[in-house]
Design a protein around this motif. Structure first.
Motif, PDB file in Angstrom:
ATOM      1  N   ARG A  53       0.840  -1.191   0.000  1.00 17.14           N
ATOM      2  CA  ARG A  53       0.000   0.000   0.000  1.00 17.14           C
ATOM      3  C   ARG A  53       0.878   1.244   0.000  1.00 17.14           C
ATOM      4  NH1 ARG A  53      -2.389  -3.619   3.677  1.00 17.14           N
ATOM      5  NH2 ARG A  53      -4.616  -4.020   3.393  1.00 17.14           N
ATOM      6  N   ALA A  54       0.457   2.279  -0.688  1.00 16.68           N
ATOM      7  CA  ALA A  54       1.218   3.534  -0.713  1.00 16.68           C
ATOM      8  C   ALA A  54       1.068   4.250   0.627  1.00 16.68           C
ATOM      9  CB  ALA A  54       0.702   4.425  -1.831  1.00 16.68           C
ATOM     10  N   VAL A  55       2.184   4.744   1.171  1.00 12.67           N
ATOM     11  CA  VAL A  55       2.115   5.419   2.470  1.00 12.67           C
ATOM     12  C   VAL A  55       1.516   6.814   2.360  1.00 12.67           C
ATOM     13  CG1 VAL A  55       4.034   4.139   3.471  1.00 12.67           C
ATOM     14  CG2 VAL A  55       4.477   6.286   2.289  1.00 12.67           C
ATOM     15  N   THR A  56       1.188   7.231   1.156  1.00 20.33           N
ATOM     16  CA  THR A  56       0.549   8.539   0.993  1.00 20.33           C
ATOM     17  C   THR A  56      -0.906   8.512   1.473  1.00 20.33           C
ATOM     18  OG1 THR A  56       0.151   7.866  -1.299  1.00 20.33           O
ATOM     19  CG2 THR A  56       2.011   9.335  -0.886  1.00 20.33           C
ATOM     20  N   SER A  57      -1.491   7.318   1.606  1.00 23.53           N
ATOM     21  CA  SER A  57      -2.846   7.206   2.150  1.00 23.53           C
ATOM     22  C   SER A  57      -2.766   6.865   3.634  1.00 23.53           C
ATOM     23  CB  SER A  57      -3.637   6.110   1.421  1.00 23.53           C
ATOM     24  OG  SER A  57      -3.125   4.830   1.763  1.00 23.53           O
TER      25      SER A  57
ATOM     26  N   ARG B  82      -0.238   4.110   5.413  1.00 20.68           N
ATOM     27  CA  ARG B  82       0.659   4.437   6.522  1.00 20.68           C
ATOM     28  C   ARG B  82       0.346   3.562   7.727  1.00 20.68           C
ATOM     29  NH1 ARG B  82      -0.162   9.325   6.134  1.00 20.68           N
ATOM     30  NH2 ARG B  82      -0.999  10.102   8.105  1.00 20.68           N
TER      31      ARG B  82
ATOM     32  N   LYS C  29      10.171   7.325   3.947  1.00 18.40           N
ATOM     33  CA  LYS C  29       8.790   7.194   3.463  1.00 18.40           C
ATOM     34  C   LYS C  29       7.824   7.916   4.393  1.00 18.40           C
ATOM     35  CE  LYS C  29       8.879   2.693   1.095  1.00 18.40           C
ATOM     36  NZ  LYS C  29       8.333   1.314   1.150  1.00 18.40           N
TER      37      LYS C  29
ATOM     38  N   SER D 260       8.332  11.707   4.168  1.00 16.88           N
ATOM     39  CA  SER D 260       7.823  12.278   2.917  1.00 16.88           C
ATOM     40  C   SER D 260       6.299  12.324   2.897  1.00 16.88           C
ATOM     41  CB  SER D 260       8.339  11.488   1.713  1.00 16.88           C
ATOM     42  OG  SER D 260       7.785  10.191   1.713  1.00 16.88           O
ATOM     43  N   ALA D 261       5.678  11.444   3.698  1.00 15.76           N
ATOM     44  CA  ALA D 261       4.211  11.448   3.794  1.00 15.76           C
ATOM     45  C   ALA D 261       3.730  12.444   4.845  1.00 15.76           C
ATOM     46  CB  ALA D 261       3.710  10.054   4.134  1.00 15.76           C
ATOM     47  N   GLY D 262       4.658  13.189   5.439  1.00 10.13           N
ATOM     48  CA  GLY D 262       4.287  14.184   6.440  1.00 10.13           C
ATOM     49  C   GLY D 262       4.140  13.645   7.841  1.00 10.13           C
ATOM     50  N   ASP D 263       4.548  12.375   8.055  1.00  6.31           N
ATOM     51  CA  ASP D 263       4.407  11.755   9.379  1.00  6.31           C
ATOM     52  C   ASP D 263       5.695  11.962  10.177  1.00  6.31           C
ATOM     53  OD1 ASP D 263       3.901  10.235  11.604  1.00  6.31           O
ATOM     54  OD2 ASP D 263       3.186   8.481  10.508  1.00  6.31           O
TER      55      ASP D 263
END
Length: 273
Positions: A73-77, A81, A189, A192-195
């Motif tokens: 799964r993409a960590v952008t969702s 994440r 990752k 970059s996803a803001g976490d």
């Protein structure tokens, strides 16, 4: 491979984990005292290795599946994440049990050995608690057990239940050391996803993991020295004998050096790619 909660082998408090493996180990946990060379060698486990090593405190969830069945799964969702954080928590869950199993399964070792692994278990439980708490911030539905997971780390514990030196060679020095390599890209990752909070937890885990792998290195070398074995050649033999996974780069050489791998071991690692 973090550190704050009380170590335990119950389902509710133990970590285990993701396909990528996580780092753990703290500088404080790095072994320094040299064990007395008079301690008898632990040639056999407490139980018949032909039997399953037992599954301490294993919860009904997560559902365990083959690594091939785990979705990417993409960590952008948020879901992606959450799946990544859950995988990391699963690694830490297993790491608690692995540390405690290394502690109780093998007899007649110096007191420092048991103290070291008890400290590792406590740090792994801390990591697990950090990841579970952070996972919950993504939504009430995201708790440990909400995603499927695989059983790769514990499988190696089963295989090495009757061989103390192989356990050290192939769990802390192979599977857990892999977390040293995996941590920077996973951290990137999350960042970059803001976490930012998740990335900060990865920093704690990597710091602690270095110390845990150092403990494995220390006791592996001690065991080799007592048995008159050359560490690099012995590692290659044990890896082949027990079917250890072949490691591929990129390797976090700085973290591996900090964890006690020497130039010969790092050269052999890179040559095996």
């Amino acid at each position: 491979m973090t550190s704050d909660a009380t170590p335990g082998v119950t389902a509710q408090s133990t970590p285990e984990a993701t396909p990528e493996a996580t780092p753990e180990a703290t500088p404080e946990a790095t072994p320094e005292a040299t064990p007395e060379a008079t301690a008898p060698a632990p040639d056999a486990a407490r139980h018949d290795p032909a039997l399953d090593t037992g599954i301490p405190g294993r919860p009904a969830l997560p559902r365990l599946v083959s690594p091939r069945e785990l979705k990417q799964r993409a960590v952008t969702s948020v879901e992606g994440r959450a799946a990544l954080l859950h995988a990391l928590a699963h690694i830490e869950f297993n790491a608690i049990n692995l540390a405690l199993d290394a502690l109780w399964r093998f007899d007649d070792l110096p007191a420092e050995y048991y103290e070291d692994w008890l400290g590792v278990a406590a740090e792994e439980a801390y990591h697990f608690s950090l990841l579970c708490a952070h996972l919950k911030t993504l939504g009430d539905a995201y708790v440990y057990g909400c995603f499927p997971a695989h059983d790769g780390l514990w499988d190696m514990a089963r295989r090495t239940a009757g061989d103390w030196l192989a356990r050290l060679a192939l769990v802390p020095r192979t599977l857990e050391a892999r977390g040293l390599d995996a941590s920077p890209p996973i951290r990137a990752k999350l960042s970059s996803a803001g976490d930012k909070a998740g990335a900060a937890i990865l920093d704690i885990i990597l710091r602690d993991e270095i110390g845990h792998v150092a403990i494995g290195n220390r006791w592996y070398r001690w065991g080799c020295e007592r048995a008159g074995l050359e560490p690099v050649q012995t590692y290659a033999r044990l890896a082949a004998q027990y079917g250890a996974p072949r490691l591929r780069g990129p390797f976090n050489l700085a973290a591996r050096r900090a964890a006690g791998f020497d130039d010969d071991e790092l050269a052999a690692l890179q040559a095996s790619e």
